[in-house]
Write an enzyme that holds these catalytic residues in place. Sequence first.
Site, PDB file in Angstrom:
ATOM      1  N   ASP A  33       0.848  -1.194   0.000  1.00  0.00           N
ATOM      2  CA  ASP A  33       0.000   0.000   0.000  1.00  0.00           C
ATOM      3  C   ASP A  33       0.884   1.245   0.000  1.00  0.00           C
ATOM      4  O   ASP A  33       1.895   1.314   0.706  1.00  0.00           O
ATOM      5  CB  ASP A  33      -0.916   0.000   1.230  1.00  0.00           C
ATOM      6  N   ASN A  94     -12.786  -3.446   2.319  1.00  0.00           N
ATOM      7  CA  ASN A  94     -13.816  -2.413   2.414  1.00  0.00           C
ATOM      8  C   ASN A  94     -14.746  -2.556   1.220  1.00  0.00           C
ATOM      9  O   ASN A  94     -14.286  -2.788   0.089  1.00  0.00           O
ATOM     10  CB  ASN A  94     -13.171  -1.022   2.408  1.00  0.00           C
ATOM     11  N   GLN A 101     -14.827   2.132   0.983  1.00  0.00           N
ATOM     12  CA  GLN A 101     -13.982   1.742  -0.161  1.00  0.00           C
ATOM     13  C   GLN A 101     -13.675   2.957  -1.028  1.00  0.00           C
ATOM     14  O   GLN A 101     -14.588   3.681  -1.444  1.00  0.00           O
ATOM     15  CB  GLN A 101     -14.698   0.669  -0.992  1.00  0.00           C
ATOM     16  N   HIS A 107     -10.093  -5.374  -3.404  1.00  0.00           N
ATOM     17  CA  HIS A 107      -8.770  -5.591  -2.829  1.00  0.00           C
ATOM     18  C   HIS A 107      -8.902  -5.963  -1.373  1.00  0.00           C
ATOM     19  O   HIS A 107      -9.791  -5.483  -0.677  1.00  0.00           O
ATOM     20  CB  HIS A 107      -7.890  -4.330  -2.965  1.00  0.00           C
TER      21      HIS A 107
HETATM   22  P1  AMP Z   1      -9.802   1.329   0.191  1.00  0.00           P
HETATM   23  O1  AMP Z   1     -10.171   2.496   1.042  1.00  0.00           O
HETATM   24  O2  AMP Z   1     -10.119   0.018   0.864  1.00  0.00           O
HETATM   25  O3  AMP Z   1     -10.391   1.421  -1.196  1.00  0.00           O
HETATM   26  O4  AMP Z   1      -8.243   1.336   0.074  1.00  0.00           O
HETATM   27  C1  AMP Z   1      -7.543   1.842  -1.007  1.00  0.00           C
HETATM   28  C2  AMP Z   1      -6.079   1.749  -0.660  1.00  0.00           C
HETATM   29  O5  AMP Z   1      -5.335   1.890  -1.836  1.00  0.00           O
HETATM   30  C3  AMP Z   1      -5.604   2.818   0.312  1.00  0.00           C
HETATM   31  O6  AMP Z   1      -5.058   2.193   1.480  1.00  0.00           O
HETATM   32  C4  AMP Z   1      -4.532   3.575  -0.483  1.00  0.00           C
HETATM   33  O7  AMP Z   1      -3.446   3.994   0.307  1.00  0.00           O
HETATM   34  C5  AMP Z   1      -4.135   2.547  -1.512  1.00  0.00           C
HETATM   35  N1  AMP Z   1      -3.575   3.086  -2.749  1.00  0.00           N
HETATM   36  C6  AMP Z   1      -4.071   4.072  -3.518  1.00  0.00           C
HETATM   37  N2  AMP Z   1      -3.300   4.268  -4.606  1.00  0.00           N
HETATM   38  C7  AMP Z   1      -2.294   3.350  -4.516  1.00  0.00           C
HETATM   39  C8  AMP Z   1      -1.168   3.043  -5.322  1.00  0.00           C
HETATM   40  N3  AMP Z   1      -0.907   3.718  -6.472  1.00  0.00           N
HETATM   41  N4  AMP Z   1      -0.330   2.051  -4.937  1.00  0.00           N
HETATM   42  C9  AMP Z   1      -0.565   1.378  -3.800  1.00  0.00           C
HETATM   43  N5  AMP Z   1      -1.628   1.607  -2.981  1.00  0.00           N
HETATM   44  C10 AMP Z   1      -2.469   2.593  -3.340  1.00  0.00           C
END
Ligand code: AMP
Length: 121
Positions: A33, A94, A101, A107
């Site tokens: 992440d 999420n 989410q 994911h």
């Molecule tokens: P969610 O809130 O469950 O949709 O989580 C999305 C996650 O994606 C968050 O923890 C972000 O920090 C992560 N994220 C967003 N962009 C990237 C990226 N380019 N590479 C890795 N993680 C990312």
Amino acid sequence: MAYDNNNIFAKILREEIPCKKIYEDDFVLSFYDINPQKKIHALVIPKGKYVDLDDFAVNASNDEIVGLIKGINIVAKKLNISADIGKGYRALANISEHGGQEVPHLHFHLFGGEKVGKMVQ
Ligand code: AMP
């Protein structure tokens, strides 16, 4: 909700933007992440185009479902956080608006490397 081909994880899968890759096979891609919330914070995503866990449960093939669950375990082992070789971790997905989410490609977050604390804050 229709799948958005331009979400950030779709771009990572197409290698249009980079990621810190942990593991990849026919069914999953795993990477760190970008904004870690714990000492270890990995993401495991299916390669198929699924918005969230509900979409996946209804529309994914049995092979894809098995591949994702197995993939989570493989990644946990690679990171030394699985229950058998490490001290455990939290796997969390999420789902949609109330689930918080942000990225509309299914994911699982894998949090570990330390006690991860209360389940919901
Ligand atoms: P969610 O809130 O469950 O949709 O989580 C999305 C996650 O994606 C968050 O923890 C972000 O920090 C992560 N994220 C967003 N962009 C990237 C990226 N380019 N590479 C890795 N993680 C990312």
